[in-house]
Design a protein around this motif. Sequence first.
Motif, PDB file in Angstrom:
ATOM      1  N   LEU A  86       5.549  -0.202 -20.046  1.00  0.00           N
ATOM      2  CA  LEU A  86       5.277   0.262 -18.687  1.00  0.00           C
ATOM      3  C   LEU A  86       5.051   1.770 -18.625  1.00  0.00           C
ATOM      4  O   LEU A  86       4.192   2.246 -17.873  1.00  0.00           O
ATOM      5  CB  LEU A  86       6.421  -0.140 -17.762  1.00  0.00           C
ATOM      6  CG  LEU A  86       6.305   0.279 -16.297  1.00  0.00           C
ATOM      7  CD1 LEU A  86       5.046  -0.310 -15.655  1.00  0.00           C
ATOM      8  CD2 LEU A  86       7.565  -0.139 -15.526  1.00  0.00           C
ATOM      9  N   THR A 144       1.525   2.711 -19.488  1.00  0.00           N
ATOM     10  CA  THR A 144       0.611   2.259 -18.445  1.00  0.00           C
ATOM     11  C   THR A 144       0.649   3.205 -17.246  1.00  0.00           C
ATOM     12  O   THR A 144      -0.390   3.586 -16.704  1.00  0.00           O
ATOM     13  CB  THR A 144       0.974   0.830 -18.015  1.00  0.00           C
ATOM     14  OG1 THR A 144       0.761  -0.044 -19.129  1.00  0.00           O
ATOM     15  CG2 THR A 144       0.137   0.373 -16.849  1.00  0.00           C
ATOM     16  N   LEU A 145       1.840   3.604 -16.836  1.00  0.00           N
ATOM     17  CA  LEU A 145       1.968   4.556 -15.733  1.00  0.00           C
ATOM     18  C   LEU A 145       1.380   5.918 -16.103  1.00  0.00           C
ATOM     19  O   LEU A 145       0.767   6.585 -15.267  1.00  0.00           O
ATOM     20  CB  LEU A 145       3.425   4.695 -15.329  1.00  0.00           C
ATOM     21  CG  LEU A 145       4.048   3.454 -14.664  1.00  0.00           C
ATOM     22  CD1 LEU A 145       5.557   3.624 -14.517  1.00  0.00           C
ATOM     23  CD2 LEU A 145       3.404   3.183 -13.310  1.00  0.00           C
ATOM     24  N   LYS A 146       1.527   6.300 -17.346  1.00  0.00           N
ATOM     25  CA  LYS A 146       0.978   7.578 -17.792  1.00  0.00           C
ATOM     26  C   LYS A 146      -0.542   7.581 -17.696  1.00  0.00           C
ATOM     27  O   LYS A 146      -1.155   8.603 -17.384  1.00  0.00           O
ATOM     28  CB  LYS A 146       1.419   7.860 -19.233  1.00  0.00           C
ATOM     29  CG  LYS A 146       1.117   9.268 -19.717  1.00  0.00           C
ATOM     30  CD  LYS A 146       1.537   9.460 -21.159  1.00  0.00           C
ATOM     31  CE  LYS A 146       3.039   9.248 -21.339  1.00  0.00           C
ATOM     32  NZ  LYS A 146       3.457   9.503 -22.743  1.00  0.00           N
ATOM     33  N   ALA A 181      -1.609   8.750 -14.313  1.00  0.00           N
ATOM     34  CA  ALA A 181      -1.009   9.984 -13.798  1.00  0.00           C
ATOM     35  C   ALA A 181      -2.033  10.990 -13.303  1.00  0.00           C
ATOM     36  O   ALA A 181      -1.742  11.783 -12.404  1.00  0.00           O
ATOM     37  CB  ALA A 181      -0.129  10.619 -14.874  1.00  0.00           C
ATOM     38  N   THR A 204       0.392   3.887  -6.600  1.00  0.00           N
ATOM     39  CA  THR A 204       0.880   3.012  -7.659  1.00  0.00           C
ATOM     40  C   THR A 204       2.159   2.312  -7.209  1.00  0.00           C
ATOM     41  O   THR A 204       3.139   2.962  -6.844  1.00  0.00           O
ATOM     42  CB  THR A 204       1.162   3.801  -8.952  1.00  0.00           C
ATOM     43  OG1 THR A 204      -0.042   4.480  -9.355  1.00  0.00           O
ATOM     44  CG2 THR A 204       1.595   2.863 -10.068  1.00  0.00           C
ATOM     45  N   VAL A 246       4.943  -0.476  -8.452  1.00  0.00           N
ATOM     46  CA  VAL A 246       5.531  -1.260  -9.537  1.00  0.00           C
ATOM     47  C   VAL A 246       6.438  -2.311  -8.908  1.00  0.00           C
ATOM     48  O   VAL A 246       7.386  -1.974  -8.200  1.00  0.00           O
ATOM     49  CB  VAL A 246       6.332  -0.367 -10.504  1.00  0.00           C
ATOM     50  CG1 VAL A 246       6.982  -1.217 -11.593  1.00  0.00           C
ATOM     51  CG2 VAL A 246       5.426   0.704 -11.117  1.00  0.00           C
ATOM     52  N   ALA A 282       9.257   4.094 -13.022  1.00  0.00           N
ATOM     53  CA  ALA A 282       8.415   4.318 -11.844  1.00  0.00           C
ATOM     54  C   ALA A 282       8.744   5.661 -11.207  1.00  0.00           C
ATOM     55  O   ALA A 282       7.842   6.431 -10.833  1.00  0.00           O
ATOM     56  CB  ALA A 282       8.605   3.187 -10.848  1.00  0.00           C
ATOM     57  N   HIS A 319       7.269   8.663 -12.955  1.00  0.00           N
ATOM     58  CA  HIS A 319       5.813   8.805 -12.876  1.00  0.00           C
ATOM     59  C   HIS A 319       5.317   8.779 -11.423  1.00  0.00           C
ATOM     60  O   HIS A 319       4.145   8.490 -11.162  1.00  0.00           O
ATOM     61  CB  HIS A 319       5.142   7.692 -13.678  1.00  0.00           C
ATOM     62  CG  HIS A 319       5.354   7.807 -15.160  1.00  0.00           C
ATOM     63  ND1 HIS A 319       6.450   7.262 -15.797  1.00  0.00           N
ATOM     64  CD2 HIS A 319       4.630   8.429 -16.115  1.00  0.00           C
ATOM     65  CE1 HIS A 319       6.378   7.524 -17.093  1.00  0.00           C
ATOM     66  NE2 HIS A 319       5.289   8.227 -17.313  1.00  0.00           N
ATOM     67  N   ALA A 321       5.694   6.778  -9.007  1.00  0.00           N
ATOM     68  CA  ALA A 321       5.243   5.482  -8.498  1.00  0.00           C
ATOM     69  C   ALA A 321       6.321   4.892  -7.606  1.00  0.00           C
ATOM     70  O   ALA A 321       7.505   5.247  -7.702  1.00  0.00           O
ATOM     71  CB  ALA A 321       4.930   4.530  -9.649  1.00  0.00           C
ATOM     72  N   ALA A 346       1.539  -4.772 -16.948  1.00  0.00           N
ATOM     73  CA  ALA A 346       2.379  -3.651 -17.369  1.00  0.00           C
ATOM     74  C   ALA A 346       2.068  -3.166 -18.776  1.00  0.00           C
ATOM     75  O   ALA A 346       2.468  -2.062 -19.149  1.00  0.00           O
ATOM     76  CB  ALA A 346       3.856  -4.052 -17.271  1.00  0.00           C
ATOM     77  N   GLN A 370      -3.560  -0.417 -20.149  1.00  0.00           N
ATOM     78  CA  GLN A 370      -3.803   0.976 -19.756  1.00  0.00           C
ATOM     79  C   GLN A 370      -5.246   1.166 -19.323  1.00  0.00           C
ATOM     80  O   GLN A 370      -6.173   0.667 -19.953  1.00  0.00           O
ATOM     81  CB  GLN A 370      -3.475   1.904 -20.923  1.00  0.00           C
ATOM     82  CG  GLN A 370      -2.004   1.841 -21.325  1.00  0.00           C
ATOM     83  CD  GLN A 370      -1.759   2.429 -22.694  1.00  0.00           C
ATOM     84  OE1 GLN A 370      -2.459   3.341 -23.118  1.00  0.00           O
ATOM     85  NE2 GLN A 370      -0.773   1.906 -23.392  1.00  0.00           N
TER      86      GLN A 370
END
Length: 229
Positions: free
Chosen positions: A17, A20-22, A25, A31, A33, A46, A49, A51, A81, A84
């Motif tokens: 995860l 994926t969040l990065k 960014a 975003t 989650v 979350a 980042h 989210a 999740a 990317q």
Amino acid sequence: MRTVSVIIPTRNESAHLGETLKSLAKVEVETLVVGVHGEPSAAELARQHDATFFACRAGRAAQMNAGAARARGELLLFLHADTQIPDGGIEDLRTCFDQPDVRGGSFRLGLSEAGAGLGLVAWGANLRTRWFGLPYGDQALFCRRDVFWELGGFRDLPIMEDLDFVKRMKTRGKIVCLQSTVNTSSRRWQLNGLIKTTTINALSMTLFCLGVSPQRIRPLYDQLLNQDR
């Protein structure tokens, strides 16, 4: 500029995860989650980042619907999740909706590990998407928010909720496959083997398209493939 809400359902996916969040960014998106109760690591990732995290009952369809209910964007992107988004991918998504008949679509599939076998898997998935307009969820599905709710969202199915949604979305207009390629974890193919995983996936899709209920397909799928979650 069209607003985009990225909805990430997660369950025991903390190892993937964060990356994926990065990947989100540097782009201007909302975003969300959507985890399950009792999973503090996802909530912490979350927060790190920027989210929004919230929990609901387990089930990918239920989690994606819950995320869509809170989303504020004009466009909804449903992102696994362990997938990317590439640089420029969100802008490509926005641009494709300049075509008024586009209702939704997906990215091209790319897998995280190199190798001829995995490359062939990705090639086959992208060929299926181009020829038949049937992307899977690991290609990052997206659609207009109004179309999503017109269709009633994802049906609460134990498997094939992504394919079911795409088939219904095709009745509303054009489905596109972007040239941008997502990077999806190849761990399930590595865990079960390329031939076995591809064969079981194809069998499951065929049974579904022949009208076999997802409630019957899911036990067979779980029996034949080890699940890394």
